[in-house]
Write a protein that holds these residues in place. Structure first.
Motif, short mmCIF file in Angstrom:
data_model
loop_
_atom_site.label_atom_id
_atom_site.label_comp_id
_atom_site.label_asym_id
_atom_site.label_seq_id
_atom_site.Cartn_x
_atom_site.Cartn_y
_atom_site.Cartn_z
N GLU A 40 0.80 -1.11 -0.01
CA GLU A 40 -0.07 0.05 0.04
C GLU A 40 1.00 1.35 -0.05
N GLN A 41 1.90 1.35 0.74
CA GLN A 41 2.61 2.50 0.79
C GLN A 41 3.45 2.85 -0.58
N ALA A 42 3.92 1.78 -0.96
CA ALA A 42 4.59 1.97 -2.54
C ALA A 42 3.64 2.55 -3.51
N ILE A 43 2.54 1.74 -3.56
CA ILE A 43 1.38 2.29 -4.38
C ILE A 43 0.95 3.74 -4.28
N THR A 44 0.91 4.10 -2.96
CA THR A 44 0.42 5.48 -2.53
C THR A 44 1.56 6.42 -2.96
N ARG A 45 2.97 6.06 -3.06
CA ARG A 45 3.96 6.80 -3.09
C ARG A 45 4.07 7.01 -4.67
N GLN A 46 3.70 5.99 -5.61
CA GLN A 46 3.87 6.03 -7.05
C GLN A 46 2.79 6.78 -7.48
N LEU A 47 1.64 6.63 -6.92
CA LEU A 47 0.33 7.51 -7.22
C LEU A 47 0.52 8.98 -6.82
N ASP A 48 1.01 9.34 -5.80
CA ASP A 48 1.45 10.40 -5.32
C ASP A 48 2.39 11.35 -6.38
N ASP A 49 3.48 10.57 -6.78
CA ASP A 49 4.53 11.01 -7.66
C ASP A 49 3.92 11.60 -9.00
N CYS A 50 2.69 10.78 -9.35
CA CYS A 50 2.03 11.23 -10.75
C CYS A 50 1.20 12.61 -10.50
N LEU A 51 1.01 13.12 -9.24
CA LEU A 51 0.09 14.32 -9.25
C LEU A 51 0.84 15.50 -9.44
N LEU A 52 -0.23 16.45 -10.23
CA LEU A 52 0.33 17.69 -10.67
C LEU A 52 0.31 18.60 -9.46
N ASP A 53 1.08 19.58 -9.54
CA ASP A 53 0.79 20.83 -8.48
C ASP A 53 -0.33 21.64 -9.25
N GLU A 54 -0.49 22.75 -8.33
CA GLU A 54 -1.80 23.66 -8.84
C GLU A 54 -1.28 24.11 -10.34
N GLU A 55 -0.04 24.74 -10.18
CA GLU A 55 0.32 25.40 -11.53
C GLU A 55 0.36 24.70 -12.63
N GLN A 56 0.76 23.33 -12.61
CA GLN A 56 0.89 22.32 -13.54
C GLN A 56 -0.74 22.08 -14.02
N LEU A 57 -1.52 21.89 -13.15
CA LEU A 57 -2.91 21.49 -13.31
C LEU A 57 -3.55 22.72 -14.18
N LEU A 58 -3.52 23.84 -13.89
CA LEU A 58 -3.75 25.09 -14.48
C LEU A 58 -3.39 25.54 -15.59
N ALA A 59 -2.05 24.71 -15.87
CA ALA A 59 -1.39 25.05 -17.35
C ALA A 59 -2.16 24.54 -18.58
N GLY A 60 -2.88 23.38 -18.21
CA GLY A 60 -3.65 22.74 -19.30
C GLY A 60 -3.12 21.85 -20.11
N LYS A 61 -3.82 21.24 -21.08
CA LYS A 61 -3.36 20.30 -21.78
C LYS A 61 -1.95 20.47 -22.72
N ALA A 62 -1.78 21.50 -23.33
CA ALA A 62 -0.53 21.62 -23.92
C ALA A 62 0.56 21.56 -23.09
N PHE A 63 0.60 21.99 -21.97
CA PHE A 63 1.81 21.60 -20.81
C PHE A 63 1.56 20.23 -20.66
N TRP A 64 0.61 19.44 -20.38
CA TRP A 64 0.55 18.35 -19.90
C TRP A 64 1.31 17.22 -20.89
N GLN A 65 1.09 17.59 -22.20
CA GLN A 65 1.55 16.87 -23.27
C GLN A 65 2.96 17.04 -23.28
N THR A 66 3.73 17.85 -22.56
CA THR A 66 5.04 18.00 -22.51
C THR A 66 5.72 17.07 -21.37
N LEU A 67 5.05 16.57 -20.53
CA LEU A 67 5.60 15.84 -19.41
C LEU A 67 6.17 14.64 -19.76
#
Length: 80
Positions: A40-67
């Motif tokens: 559970e801890q490893a799964i949670t850590r890996q999922l948390d690593d996928c989260l975008l911060d607020e600035e990245q979230l608001l940057a939109g699809k064009a930014f997300w495609q650069t990840l």
């Protein structure tokens, strides 16, 4: 989903309102993992690593495609 498509059930509607965030809407998502000896801890850590911060979230699809997709380490390639 447009509000006129919501079920006509007060408990259902309250659950949606409880997790509603403008401008995104219903921000509730659930993942279910079924299996034996899951880390559970490893799964949670890996999922948390996928989260975008607020600035990245608001940057939109064009930014997300650069990840770099390598940040998603759960064995599934994510495409936008």
């Amino acid at each position: 989903m447009p509000r006129n498509n919501w079920l006509d059930n007060p408990e259902y509607r309250q659950a949606i309102r409880a997790s509603w965030e403008e401008p995104f809407g219903d921000m509730r998502q659930e993942l279910v993992f079924i299996g034996q000896n899951l880390d559970e801890q490893a799964i949670t850590r890996q999922l948390d690593d996928c989260l975008l911060d607020e600035e990245q979230l608001l940057a939109g699809k064009a930014f997300w495609q650069t990840l770099n997709e390598t940040r998603f380490r759960l064995g599934v390639n994510v495409r936008f």
